[in-house]
Design a protein around this motif. Structure first.
Motif, short mmCIF file in Angstrom:
data_model
loop_
_atom_site.label_atom_id
_atom_site.label_comp_id
_atom_site.label_asym_id
_atom_site.label_seq_id
_atom_site.Cartn_x
_atom_site.Cartn_y
_atom_site.Cartn_z
N UNK A 52 79.33 5.30 23.51
CA UNK A 52 78.90 4.10 22.78
C UNK A 52 78.25 4.37 21.45
N UNK A 53 77.36 5.36 21.40
CA UNK A 53 76.67 5.66 20.15
C UNK A 53 77.68 6.03 19.05
N UNK A 54 78.55 6.95 19.36
CA UNK A 54 79.56 7.41 18.40
C UNK A 54 80.46 6.25 17.96
N UNK A 55 80.94 5.47 18.90
CA UNK A 55 81.83 4.35 18.59
C UNK A 55 81.10 3.30 17.77
N UNK A 56 79.82 3.04 18.09
CA UNK A 56 79.02 2.08 17.31
C UNK A 56 78.87 2.51 15.87
N UNK A 57 78.60 3.78 15.65
CA UNK A 57 78.45 4.31 14.28
C UNK A 57 79.78 4.22 13.52
N UNK A 58 80.85 4.65 14.16
CA UNK A 58 82.17 4.63 13.51
C UNK A 58 82.58 3.19 13.19
N UNK A 59 82.37 2.28 14.13
CA UNK A 59 82.72 0.88 13.92
C UNK A 59 81.91 0.28 12.77
N UNK A 60 80.61 0.58 12.72
CA UNK A 60 79.75 0.10 11.63
C UNK A 60 80.26 0.61 10.28
N UNK A 61 80.58 1.88 10.20
CA UNK A 61 81.08 2.47 8.95
C UNK A 61 82.40 1.82 8.53
N UNK A 62 83.31 1.65 9.48
CA UNK A 62 84.60 1.03 9.17
C UNK A 62 84.45 -0.41 8.69
N UNK A 63 83.60 -1.17 9.35
CA UNK A 63 83.38 -2.56 8.94
C UNK A 63 82.71 -2.62 7.57
N UNK A 64 81.77 -1.72 7.32
CA UNK A 64 81.11 -1.67 6.00
C UNK A 64 82.14 -1.40 4.90
N UNK A 65 82.98 -0.42 5.11
CA UNK A 65 84.01 -0.09 4.12
C UNK A 65 84.96 -1.26 3.92
N UNK A 66 85.40 -1.87 5.02
CA UNK A 66 86.30 -3.01 4.94
C UNK A 66 85.68 -4.17 4.15
N UNK A 67 84.45 -4.52 4.47
CA UNK A 67 83.78 -5.63 3.77
C UNK A 67 83.59 -5.33 2.28
N UNK A 68 83.19 -4.10 1.97
CA UNK A 68 82.89 -3.76 0.58
C UNK A 68 84.15 -3.53 -0.26
N UNK A 69 85.29 -3.37 0.39
CA UNK A 69 86.56 -3.26 -0.34
C UNK A 69 87.28 -4.60 -0.42
#
Length: 162
Positions: free
Chosen positions: A38-55
Motif C-alpha cells: 500500500x505505501x509504495x502504491x500510494x506514493x506512485x499513484x500520488x506522483x502519477x496523479x500530480x504529473x497528470x494534473x500538472x501536465x
C-alpha cells in the motif's frame, strides 16, 4: 533584447501542507486497501496523479514556457494568452491549485500568465503594451514583484531615451 525565463515560482507554505495531507491520504487509503504494498502504491499513484494534473490542466502555460525557453516569444505569447483566458474562466481551478493541480506555487497561474505575456511583449519590442500590462498586473496583484521591477526598468529605460 533577450533574457532568461521570467518566472521562478515562489512556494506557498500553506499549499505545501495541503499537498502533504493529500499525499498522506493517498498513502493511508492505499495501505488500508492494499496493506502489503500500500505505501509504495500510494506514493506512485500520488506522483502519477500530480504529473497528470500538472501536465493536463495548465497545458497552454506549459507550451508557452517551452516556447519561451526556445526564444519563440510570438508563439509563447499566444499560449500565455490562452492560459490567462483559461484561468480567468475557471478561476476556482487556480484559486484552489493546491488541490486541483497539487501545485505549491505562491503565484497563481493567471498572474504568471499575465507576467509572461508582458515579458513576451518586452522581448518582441512592444514596450508600451508591456508597460500597460504590468500596470494592470499591479492593480490586480499589488504584491507582484516581477511587475513592479519590470515596470521600473521600462520606465527607467524610456526616461533615458527621452
Amino acid at each position: 533584447m533577450s533574457a532568461n525565463v521570467p518566472i521562478v515560482r515562489q512556494v506557498s507554505w500553506p499549499a505545501i501542507i495541503i499537498i502533504i495531507l493529500v499525499w498522506g491520504l493517498f498513502i493511508a487509503t492505499a495501505v488500508f486497501f492494499l496493506q502489503k504494498h500500500g505505501y509504495f502504491i500510494g506514493v506512485v499513484l500520488f506522483i502519477l496523479i500530480t504529473i497528470l494534473l500538472q501536465q493536463a490542466i495548465p497545458k497552454s502555460h506549459n507550451k508557452g514556457m517551452k516556447a519561451i525557453k526556445q526564444k519563440d516569444f510570438k508563439t509563447a505569447l499566444a499560449y500565455f494568452k490562452q492560459s490567462a483566458d483559461y484561468f480567468t474562466r475557471y478561476n476556482w481551478v487556480d484559486k484552489y491549485r493546491a488541490l486541483t493541480l497539487l501545485s505549491a506555487s505562491k503565484m497563481c497561474y493567471r498572474e504568471m500568465a499575465l507576467c509572461n505575456i508582458a515579458f513576451c511583449y518586452v522581448q518582441t519590442m512592444e514596450a508600451e503594451k508591456a508597460k500597460a500590462l504590468y500596470e494592470q498586473i499591479l492593480k490586480e496583484y499589488p504584491d507582484n514583484g516581477i511587475a513592479y521591477y519590470a515596470l521600473n526598468s521600462i520606465n527607467t529605460f524610456s526616461n533615458k531615451a527621452d
